[in-house]
Design a protein around this motif. Structure first.
Motif, PDB file in Angstrom:
ATOM      1  N   ASN A   1      -1.321   9.162 -10.083  1.00  0.00           N
ATOM      2  CA  ASN A   1      -0.233   9.652 -10.938  1.00  0.00           C
ATOM      3  C   ASN A   1       1.040   8.824 -10.828  1.00  0.00           C
ATOM      4  N   ARG A   2       0.932   7.623 -10.257  1.00  0.00           N
ATOM      5  CA  ARG A   2       2.116   6.777 -10.094  1.00  0.00           C
ATOM      6  C   ARG A   2       2.284   5.774 -11.237  1.00  0.00           C
ATOM      7  N   ASP A   3       1.365   5.752 -12.170  1.00  0.00           N
ATOM      8  CA  ASP A   3       1.411   4.833 -13.313  1.00  0.00           C
ATOM      9  C   ASP A   3       1.415   3.379 -12.843  1.00  0.00           C
ATOM     10  N   ILE A   4       0.496   3.077 -11.914  1.00  0.00           N
ATOM     11  CA  ILE A   4       0.353   1.725 -11.393  1.00  0.00           C
ATOM     12  C   ILE A   4      -1.073   1.241 -11.614  1.00  0.00           C
ATOM     13  N   ALA A   5      -1.263  -0.060 -11.548  1.00  0.00           N
ATOM     14  CA  ALA A   5      -2.597  -0.665 -11.574  1.00  0.00           C
ATOM     15  C   ALA A   5      -2.633  -1.727 -10.495  1.00  0.00           C
ATOM     16  N   MET A   6      -3.712  -1.749  -9.704  1.00  0.00           N
ATOM     17  CA  MET A   6      -3.783  -2.642  -8.555  1.00  0.00           C
ATOM     18  C   MET A   6      -4.941  -3.618  -8.723  1.00  0.00           C
TER      19      MET A   6
ATOM     20  N   ARG B   1       0.824  -1.212   0.000  1.00  0.00           N
ATOM     21  CA  ARG B   1       0.000   0.000   0.000  1.00  0.00           C
ATOM     22  C   ARG B   1       0.861   1.266   0.000  1.00  0.00           C
ATOM     23  N   MET B   2       2.051   1.195   0.570  1.00  0.00           N
ATOM     24  CA  MET B   2       2.964   2.339   0.481  1.00  0.00           C
ATOM     25  C   MET B   2       3.442   2.541  -0.947  1.00  0.00           C
ATOM     26  N   VAL B   3       3.732   1.435  -1.636  1.00  0.00           N
ATOM     27  CA  VAL B   3       4.123   1.539  -3.044  1.00  0.00           C
ATOM     28  C   VAL B   3       2.975   2.117  -3.872  1.00  0.00           C
ATOM     29  N   ALA B   4       1.748   1.709  -3.529  1.00  0.00           N
ATOM     30  CA  ALA B   4       0.567   2.181  -4.269  1.00  0.00           C
ATOM     31  C   ALA B   4       0.225   3.625  -3.958  1.00  0.00           C
ATOM     32  N   GLY B   5       0.694   4.129  -2.813  1.00  0.00           N
ATOM     33  CA  GLY B   5       0.333   5.484  -2.410  1.00  0.00           C
ATOM     34  C   GLY B   5      -0.892   5.533  -1.528  1.00  0.00           C
TER      35      GLY B   5
END
Length: 347
Positions: A75-80, A48-52
């Motif tokens: 805005n982190r260019d991630i998908a969870m 969750r820290m990586v995800a923001g």
């Protein structure tokens, strides 16, 4: 795709609880990294820290060379991909997959093309006009993955995505997820408490315990060379046998006096001896194994009992005719792992 770097990242909650102690590691571009450990070990907090979704108390997180400590999740260019799918029940599969793209202002033609491509990839084409309630658990998880894929992110995050599925579906889906990640080549972080998932899916594994990284390595390294008794007992089904013993200048001996190693260890006093069940040789050797139960598993059998008064398990082939009772066993020296009896760390 992106390289992810955590430099002494730490999480402390307002009540003073340190959920993740300072940790540093790097995830290579395109790597599939699995965070594994028991409930409360800090793996989901780390994800969750990586995800923001959780603030970082100390340390630095970079994704693709960009520090993102204070960057919004969007805005982190991630998908969870979540454990509970997080699908909109009133929307069709098509609209669920397209939802993120529509919010970003993607054109209708592009949305249609991306949704159709993801549906083909995930075998969802015939279900595009159905609602989530009309799908099986495995199909819903595919929809959740489809929604992540169409965004073409630099980083995939999986938070125990298979824990709501039955055993057969979990086996099937872990193969599908790994194959999909290989095909897309997207850097991925996967959280699970299931060591079988970790062993079968990961390029590398991080084993967490009480907010501390116990070991980082490939599945083979983690399994064959555990760094601590915690890793040895957590990774493996069944886990490594751990037996209390004593070391002196000449040998390592079990509590009943059986010598298991005649090579000096360089230390005197209590020691913990570890051996994997499949490395035990039943029917020969100097140690005594009191077998209380034979577990029939088709392709092989597990023998459960005790050695030197301590719980012990051995793995034998289906052809073995070992029954309950007392048997001689050999503990090959080259298969033994020695641990500090106080700290649990490997010697």
């Amino acid at each position: 795709m992106a390289r992810v770097t955590l430099d002494r990242v730490r999480k402390v909650y307002p009540n003073g609880f340190e959920a993740v102690k300072p940790c540093s590691f790097e995830i290579e571009d395109g790597e599939f990294l699995v965070l594994v450990g028991p409930s409360g070990c800090g793996k989901s907090t780390l994800l969750r820290m990586v995800a923001g979704l959780e603030d970082i108390t100390d340390g630095t997180l970079t994704i693709g060379g960009r520090e993102v400590n204070t960057v919004d999740p969007a805005n982190r260019d991630i998908a969870m991909v979540f454990q509970n799918y997080a699908l909109y029940p009133h929307m069709t599969v098509r609209r669920n997959i397209a939802y993120g793209l529509k919010n970003r202002g993607t054109s209708k033609d592009q949305i249609a093309a991306k949704v159709d491509e993801a549906a083909r990839m995930l075998n969802l084409t015939e279900y595009l006009d159905r609602k989530p309630s009309q799908l099986s658990g495995g199909q819903r998880q595919r929809v959740a993955m489809g929604r992540a894929i169409v965004r073409n992110p630099a980083l995939f995050l999986f938070d125990e995505p298979l824990s709501n599925l039955d055993a057969k579906l979990r086996n099937q889906m872990r193969i599908e997820i790994k194959a999909l990640q290989r095909r897309l080549g997207v850097t991925s972080i996967y959280v699970t408490h299931d060591q079988v998932e970790a062993m079968t899916m990961a390029d590398r594994i991080i084993v967490l315990n009480g907010g501390v990284i116990e070991q980082i390595g490939t599945p083979a390294e983690i399994y064959h060379s555990p760094a601590s008794t915690f890793v040895a007992s957590f990774m493996g089904a069944p886990p490594m046998n751990l037996i209390e013993a004593t070391s002196d200048d000449a040998a390592v001996r079990l509590a009943d006096g059986t010598t298991v190693m005649q090579t000096p260890t360089g230390r005197s006093g209590p020691i913990t001896v570890g051996i994997r069940p499949e490395d035990v040789r039943v029917g020969q050797g100097s140690a005594t194994f009191d077998v209380a139960l034979v577990e029939e598993l088709g392709a092989h059998r597990l023998l459960h009992g005790s050695v030197s008064g301590q719980p012990f398990t051995a793995h034998v082939l289906k052809e073995s005719d070992v029954t309950a009772g007392t048997h001689r066993i050999d503990l090959p020296v080259d298969a033994l792992a020695l641990f500090d009896a106080d700290t649990g760390m490997r010697l």
